[in-house]
Design a protein around this motif. Structure first.
Motif, PDB file in Angstrom:
ATOM      1  N   MET A 164     100.065  58.006  47.347  1.00 54.07           N
ATOM      2  CA  MET A 164      98.914  58.716  46.815  1.00 54.07           C
ATOM      3  C   MET A 164      98.885  58.599  45.293  1.00 54.07           C
ATOM      4  SD  MET A 164      97.852  62.748  47.241  1.00 54.07           S
ATOM      5  CE  MET A 164      98.157  62.667  49.002  1.00 54.07           C
ATOM      6  N   PHE A 165      97.681  58.633  44.732  1.00 52.88           N
ATOM      7  CA  PHE A 165      97.501  58.540  43.288  1.00 52.88           C
ATOM      8  C   PHE A 165      96.788  59.779  42.760  1.00 52.88           C
ATOM      9  CE2 PHE A 165      97.831  54.259  44.907  1.00 52.88           C
ATOM     10  CZ  PHE A 165      98.718  53.665  44.024  1.00 52.88           C
ATOM     11  N   ILE A 166      96.920  59.975  41.442  1.00 43.69           N
ATOM     12  CA  ILE A 166      96.245  61.089  40.775  1.00 43.69           C
ATOM     13  C   ILE A 166      95.347  60.526  39.687  1.00 43.69           C
ATOM     14  CG2 ILE A 166      96.486  63.248  39.503  1.00 43.69           C
ATOM     15  CD1 ILE A 166      99.417  63.307  40.456  1.00 43.69           C
ATOM     16  N   ALA A 167      94.103  60.926  39.715  1.00 44.02           N
ATOM     17  CA  ALA A 167      93.190  60.645  38.610  1.00 44.02           C
ATOM     18  C   ALA A 167      93.019  61.935  37.832  1.00 44.02           C
ATOM     19  CB  ALA A 167      91.840  60.159  39.134  1.00 44.02           C
ATOM     20  N   THR A 168      93.416  61.915  36.568  1.00 40.07           N
ATOM     21  CA  THR A 168      93.302  63.100  35.724  1.00 40.07           C
ATOM     22  C   THR A 168      92.160  62.904  34.745  1.00 40.07           C
ATOM     23  OG1 THR A 168      95.678  63.509  35.897  1.00 40.07           O
ATOM     24  CG2 THR A 168      94.504  64.629  34.118  1.00 40.07           C
ATOM     25  N   LEU A 169      91.224  63.847  34.748  1.00 40.06           N
ATOM     26  CA  LEU A 169      90.109  63.847  33.814  1.00 40.06           C
ATOM     27  C   LEU A 169      90.425  64.856  32.720  1.00 40.06           C
ATOM     28  CD1 LEU A 169      88.953  62.790  36.579  1.00 40.06           C
ATOM     29  CD2 LEU A 169      86.770  63.818  35.901  1.00 40.06           C
ATOM     30  N   ILE A 170      90.374  64.418  31.457  1.00 41.41           N
ATOM     31  CA  ILE A 170      90.677  65.300  30.329  1.00 41.41           C
ATOM     32  C   ILE A 170      89.506  65.263  29.365  1.00 41.41           C
ATOM     33  CG2 ILE A 170      92.360  65.898  28.544  1.00 41.41           C
ATOM     34  CD1 ILE A 170      94.293  63.901  30.006  1.00 41.41           C
ATOM     35  N   ALA A 171      88.746  66.339  29.313  1.00 37.95           N
ATOM     36  CA  ALA A 171      87.596  66.416  28.413  1.00 37.95           C
ATOM     37  C   ALA A 171      88.052  66.863  27.033  1.00 37.95           C
ATOM     38  CB  ALA A 171      86.557  67.383  28.953  1.00 37.95           C
ATOM     39  N   LYS A 172      87.386  66.377  26.020  1.00 41.07           N
ATOM     40  CA  LYS A 172      87.737  66.774  24.656  1.00 41.07           C
ATOM     41  C   LYS A 172      87.465  68.253  24.431  1.00 41.07           C
ATOM     42  CE  LYS A 172      87.103  65.411  19.837  1.00 41.07           C
ATOM     43  NZ  LYS A 172      86.399  64.483  18.906  1.00 41.07           N
ATOM     44  N   GLU A 173      86.411  68.764  25.039  1.00 42.19           N
ATOM     45  CA  GLU A 173      86.081  70.178  24.882  1.00 42.19           C
ATOM     46  C   GLU A 173      86.043  70.889  26.232  1.00 42.19           C
ATOM     47  OE1 GLU A 173      82.566  70.504  22.500  1.00 42.19           O
ATOM     48  OE2 GLU A 173      83.545  69.683  20.721  1.00 42.19           O
ATOM     49  N   SER A 174      85.036  70.631  27.040  1.00 39.34           N
ATOM     50  CA  SER A 174      84.978  71.269  28.356  1.00 39.34           C
ATOM     51  C   SER A 174      84.514  70.254  29.389  1.00 39.34           C
ATOM     52  CB  SER A 174      84.036  72.479  28.339  1.00 39.34           C
ATOM     53  OG  SER A 174      82.720  72.080  28.009  1.00 39.34           O
ATOM     54  N   LEU A 175      85.063  70.376  30.580  1.00 40.45           N
ATOM     55  CA  LEU A 175      84.723  69.475  31.676  1.00 40.45           C
ATOM     56  C   LEU A 175      83.612  70.138  32.492  1.00 40.45           C
ATOM     57  CD1 LEU A 175      85.743  66.729  32.800  1.00 40.45           C
ATOM     58  CD2 LEU A 175      87.118  68.043  34.419  1.00 40.45           C
ATOM     59  N   ASN A 176      82.479  69.468  32.607  1.00 44.76           N
ATOM     60  CA  ASN A 176      81.364  70.081  33.323  1.00 44.76           C
ATOM     61  C   ASN A 176      81.230  69.516  34.742  1.00 44.76           C
ATOM     62  OD1 ASN A 176      79.672  67.658  33.187  1.00 44.76           O
ATOM     63  ND2 ASN A 176      79.436  68.137  31.008  1.00 44.76           N
TER      64      ASN A 176
ATOM     65  N   ARG B 246     105.521  61.816  38.418  1.00 45.31           N
ATOM     66  CA  ARG B 246     104.507  62.181  37.423  1.00 45.31           C
ATOM     67  C   ARG B 246     105.137  62.798  36.176  1.00 45.31           C
ATOM     68  NH1 ARG B 246      99.417  66.407  38.265  1.00 45.31           N
ATOM     69  NH2 ARG B 246      98.247  65.681  36.427  1.00 45.31           N
ATOM     70  N   LEU B 247     106.079  63.678  36.352  1.00 46.94           N
ATOM     71  CA  LEU B 247     106.744  64.320  35.219  1.00 46.94           C
ATOM     72  C   LEU B 247     107.812  63.380  34.672  1.00 46.94           C
ATOM     73  CD1 LEU B 247     106.954  66.967  33.568  1.00 46.94           C
ATOM     74  CD2 LEU B 247     108.743  67.686  35.158  1.00 46.94           C
ATOM     75  N   LYS B 248     107.674  62.995  33.415  1.00 46.22           N
ATOM     76  CA  LYS B 248     108.569  62.001  32.829  1.00 46.22           C
ATOM     77  C   LYS B 248     109.779  62.648  32.168  1.00 46.22           C
ATOM     78  CE  LYS B 248     105.516  58.971  34.061  1.00 46.22           C
ATOM     79  NZ  LYS B 248     105.696  58.265  35.340  1.00 46.22           N
TER      80      LYS B 248
ATOM     81  N   ILE C 180      98.505  64.831  31.473  1.00 51.59           N
ATOM     82  CA  ILE C 180      98.729  63.700  32.369  1.00 51.59           C
ATOM     83  C   ILE C 180      99.964  63.934  33.245  1.00 51.59           C
ATOM     84  CG2 ILE C 180      99.421  61.263  32.416  1.00 51.59           C
ATOM     85  CD1 ILE C 180      97.609  60.890  29.930  1.00 51.59           C
ATOM     86  N   GLN C 181     100.946  64.632  32.701  1.00 48.29           N
ATOM     87  CA  GLN C 181     102.177  64.917  33.446  1.00 48.29           C
ATOM     88  C   GLN C 181     102.099  66.213  34.254  1.00 48.29           C
ATOM     89  OE1 GLN C 181     105.973  63.934  31.201  1.00 48.29           O
ATOM     90  NE2 GLN C 181     104.499  63.893  29.506  1.00 48.29           N
ATOM     91  N   GLY C 182     100.930  66.844  34.259  1.00 47.43           N
ATOM     92  CA  GLY C 182     100.779  68.068  35.023  1.00 47.43           C
ATOM     93  C   GLY C 182     101.265  69.312  34.301  1.00 47.43           C
ATOM     94  N   ILE C 183     101.350  69.262  32.967  1.00 46.05           N
ATOM     95  CA  ILE C 183     101.827  70.386  32.175  1.00 46.05           C
ATOM     96  C   ILE C 183     100.635  71.037  31.467  1.00 46.05           C
ATOM     97  CG2 ILE C 183     103.413  71.115  30.362  1.00 46.05           C
ATOM     98  CD1 ILE C 183     104.990  68.514  30.850  1.00 46.05           C
TER      99      ILE C 183
ATOM    100  N   ASP D 154      93.661  64.562  21.672  1.00 44.98           N
ATOM    101  CA  ASP D 154      94.866  64.409  20.867  1.00 44.98           C
ATOM    102  C   ASP D 154      96.061  64.166  21.786  1.00 44.98           C
ATOM    103  OD1 ASP D 154      95.779  66.873  21.835  1.00 44.98           O
ATOM    104  OD2 ASP D 154      95.316  67.969  19.985  1.00 44.98           O
ATOM    105  N   LEU D 155      97.257  64.194  21.220  1.00 43.05           N
ATOM    106  CA  LEU D 155      98.449  63.811  21.969  1.00 43.05           C
ATOM    107  C   LEU D 155      98.842  64.792  23.069  1.00 43.05           C
ATOM    108  CD1 LEU D 155     100.531  62.364  19.032  1.00 43.05           C
ATOM    109  CD2 LEU D 155      99.832  61.090  21.067  1.00 43.05           C
ATOM    110  N   THR D 156      98.273  65.993  23.066  1.00 40.69           N
ATOM    111  CA  THR D 156      98.563  66.910  24.168  1.00 40.69           C
ATOM    112  C   THR D 156      97.996  66.392  25.486  1.00 40.69           C
ATOM    113  OG1 THR D 156      96.607  68.252  23.662  1.00 40.69           O
ATOM    114  CG2 THR D 156      98.716  68.951  22.693  1.00 40.69           C
TER     115      THR D 156
END
Length: 293
Positions: A1-13, A75-77, A282-285, A275-277
């Motif tokens: 199984m794979f994970i697609a992570t969506l990370i919005a700069k401000e808010s995910l609509n 996933r967690l490195k 991506i690691q689920g944190i 940013d780098l966070t």
């Protein structure tokens, strides 16, 4: 199984989420489940299918949303290795140092071409360093004080991973005079960089010792993985230029951060908006687990 992570700069609509689901469908992926919205701007979608096709489709979403596609396993490195200039800090140190010698434009042009992969890294580095011959070493500390700034999210990324037991390594094609204080300020456990030649308070225009180039970066990654007894799947590398490509390709997850096109294409993930966070998401944190000091 794979994970697609969506990370919005401000808010995910909701429209972004619907677009992601449609994109995965067009990639012939089967969605298994998805998370609740994380911190108002992050979503994990778990799926079966072709991760390469899924990433290609998802990256068409745009709208200041970064996409990461990776296996659910590991996933967690447990090992972070990172470039320094324009990755953990906001500047290219050699360009800023050259400004104190009055030749920033000349050196910055070479730096850019080297980062784009148009020039041999070692030749370009030695050529630029030669142009700094005669510059007083006091300019290094002045440059650190006046020009070098930590990239947004860098300290949180490194300290959070270290708190979780991960090995953290800064590896730079730049110079130890910058890498040491940067590593200490951000929280890296160790660092590797090039040594500027000095004599009687001025730069000699040469370098002492072996060059930290793309090959050396991979060697540091492999040695650290071996020493820690970690499979490569549990490592994450981040960089922005052509010199980082072999390291990004070798790591379990290679992340190109606001990178040059060749590096972005070679990496598993390209962070363009956040940013780098983003590397923590991506690691689920999530943010309530982050450490800054």
């Amino acid at each position: 199984m794979f994970i697609a992570t969506l990370i919005a700069k401000e808010s995910l609509n909701e429209r972004d989420i619907q677009s992601a689901n449609i994109s995965l469908g067009r990639a012939d992926a089967t969605i298994i489940r998805q998370s609740e919205l994380i911190d108002g701007r992050v979503l994990d979608i778990f799926f079966d299918g072709d991760p390469v096709a899924a990433r290609a489709r998802l990256e068409l979403i745009g709208n200041d949303v970064d996409i990461a596609v990776q296996p659910e396993a590991n996933r967690l490195k447990k090992l972070l290795i990172s470039d320094m200039d324009s990755t953990m800090i906001t500047v290219e140190c050699i360009d800023e140092l050259a400004d104190y010698a009055g030749i920033k434009a000349q050196i910055a042009e070479i730096t850019e071409r080297a980062m784009q992969g148009e020039l041999d890294f070692e030749d370009a580095l030695r050529g630029r360093v030669a142009l700094l011959r005669g510059l007083g070493t006091s300019a290094i500390q002045q440059c650190l004080d006046e020009r070098v700034r930590t990239m947004s999210g860098a300290e949180t990324l490194v300290r959070t991973m270290a708190q979780g037991g991960a090995e953290t390594i800064l590896v730079s094609g730049g110079f130890t005079k910058f890498a040491k204080p940067v590593a200490q300020a951000i929280g890296f456990r160790s660092f590797h960089a090039n040594i500027l030649g000095e004599d009687a308070g001025v730069l000699t225009g040469g370098l002492d010792g072996p060059i930290v180039d793309s090959t050396r970066k991979v060697e540091v990654l492999q040695a650290a993985s071996d020493a820690s007894g970690l499979p490569m799947e549990q490592t994450i590398a981040v960089g922005d230029g052509a010199n980082d490509i072999p390291m990004l390709e070798r790591a379990g997850l290679g992340v190109a951060y606001h990178a040059k096109p060749k590096a972005a294409q070679a990496a598993d993930v390209a962070i363009r908006y956040n940013d780098l966070t983003a590397l923590l998401y991506i690691q689920g944190i999530a943010a309530d687990q982050w450490v800054s000091r």
